[in-house]
Design an enzyme around this catalytic site. Structure first.
Site, short mmCIF file in Angstrom:
data_model
loop_
_atom_site.label_atom_id
_atom_site.label_comp_id
_atom_site.label_asym_id
_atom_site.label_seq_id
_atom_site.Cartn_x
_atom_site.Cartn_y
_atom_site.Cartn_z
N ASP A 1 9.45 1.18 3.36
CA ASP A 1 9.20 -0.25 3.58
C ASP A 1 8.56 -0.84 2.33
O ASP A 1 7.91 -0.15 1.55
CB ASP A 1 8.34 -0.48 4.81
CG ASP A 1 6.95 0.12 4.70
OD1 ASP A 1 6.84 1.27 4.24
OD2 ASP A 1 5.97 -0.56 5.07
N GLU B 1 4.21 1.81 5.97
CA GLU B 1 3.04 2.03 5.11
C GLU B 1 2.44 0.72 4.64
O GLU B 1 1.23 0.59 4.50
CB GLU B 1 3.43 2.90 3.92
CG GLU B 1 2.25 3.53 3.20
CD GLU B 1 1.62 2.65 2.13
OE1 GLU B 1 0.51 2.96 1.67
OE2 GLU B 1 2.25 1.64 1.74
#
Length: 379
Positions: A70, A134
């Site tokens: 991400d 994250e």
């Protein structure tokens, strides 16, 4: 040979802004499965995660990699000189959101792992844990993967997180720990009144100013053997009062603390509450305190794991890396509860910036470093 540059480019072209999967984990699951890894999607709470293992489950020598696909939002797309999800290469530099943080790292360790098990199948296992959470709240990312591993009897003996760790040049820094991080919000409630008659009101603003001064002026510590001094930053004070003839009833503020191994989130929470209670009593106001602890400080003491990584880094770069605990937080703060963990990755100068970019040569070099780490670990 698996080309980590091509894999990085393919990952960059997946618009995986948290919490969107964007096709990145689907891509990795396909290439890893084709390379003989047993893959399991560990999705939770609307977040996509991937667990992949080559070798026997629970093997005593199970080397783990951790990373995320991400990315943060692109910001003002018009300010970019290259398409944020285009993976355009100019003069040996690849541009795109996630090139540095950290799709190149994921591509490098995935490529290293796939080629290693094909060319020199080890007596052991290689585990890849890759999350899509994250950059967000991190509630259903690496923690979900670790929860899955615990329930399924999966283990990592040691783990390397592929976050960008080098400030300026490849090889100069390995992270062996991280400071803890927490935020405290204060809401002070007094009594609204006319500014010409302050004795008839209870002004929350002097109380807030006093509290913020007490907190910001306090020396938390002077550092430890492996950590810099802890820091407290006042990050906001808000009243929202546009009327200069009115004493407001409420004021809010917040501080962020980055703390070393002399403290815990609990001990600092107690200190913050005590300070708020003293100011509340002094000024006759009510102070509500809300605290969020995003991670405790931790340290993987210098030893076999950091030695293994440092040796490989120096062999491939000619640079003897510094062992550091600087910077913000990472998912290593979760992995450390499972097994010893260190972090090593690219130069991180452009992460989260407009025109985020990485030197193509660094991606190849990073794969070589990870390959040497695997070779030495399973030797």
């Amino acid at each position: 040979m698996t080309d980590p540059v091509q894999l990085t480019a393919e990952l960059i072209r997946c618009p995986s802004v948290t919490p969107s999967e964007g096709g990145a984990l689907v891509l990795l699951e396909t290439v890893l499965s084709d390379a003989g890894f047993e893959c399991t999607r560990v999705d939770r709470g609307g977040i996509s995660n991937l667990f992949a293992r080559w070798g026997r489950k629970g093997h005593a020598r199970s080397f783990g990699f951790n990373g995320h696909t991400d990315v943060v939002p692109v910001g003002d797309e018009a300010a970019w000189t290259a398409p944020p999800f285009g993976a355009e290469v100019r003069d040996g530099v690849m541009y795109g959101r996630g090139t540095t943080d950290m799709k190149s790292g994921v591509a490098a360790f995935a490529a290293a792992a796939m080629d290693f098990v094909r060319d020199t199948p080890p007596d052991g296992a290689i585990v890849l844990t890759i999350t899509g959470d994250e950059e967000g709240d991190a509630l259903d990312g690496t923690t979900a993967l670790l929860d899955y591993m615990e329930g399924a009897g999966e283990r990592m003996s040691v783990c390397l997180v592929g976050e960008p760790t080098c400030p300026n040049k490849m090889g100069e820094m390995i992270k062996i720990g991280r400071r803890g991080s927490m935020t405290a919000w204060f809401k002070i409630t007094g009594v609204q009144g006319h500014s010409a008659y302050p004795h008839r009101a209870k002004n929350p603003l002097p109380a807030m100013a006093r509290l913020m001064d007490r907190l910001a002026s306090h020396e938390l510590d002077q550092g430890t053997d492996h950590f810099d001094a802890s820091t407290l930053a006042v990050v906001t004070i808000d009243t929202g009062n546009a009327a200069t003839n009115v004493i407001p009833a409420q004021c809010s503020g917040a501080v962020n603390i980055r703390f070393n191994d002399l403290h815990s989130g609990a001990s600092l929470s107690d200190w913050l509450q005590s300070e708020a209670d003293q100011v509340a009593a002094q000024y006759g106001v009510d102070i509500g305190v809300t605290i969020s602890i995003s991670g405790e400080s931790f340290l993987t003491p210098p030893g076999p794991l950091s030695d293994l990584v440092a040796k490989a880094v120096e062999a491939e770069t000619g640079v003897a890396p510094e062992l550091s605990t600087t910077g913000g937080t990472s998912d290593a703060r979760f992995v450390k509860n499972h097994c010893p963990v260190v972090e090593f990755g690219l130069v991180g100068r452009t992460m989260h910036q407009v025109d985020e970019c990485v030197e193509v040569a660094q991606i190849k070099q990073l794969k070589s470093i990870y390959t040497r780490i695997l070779t030495d670990y399973f030797a």
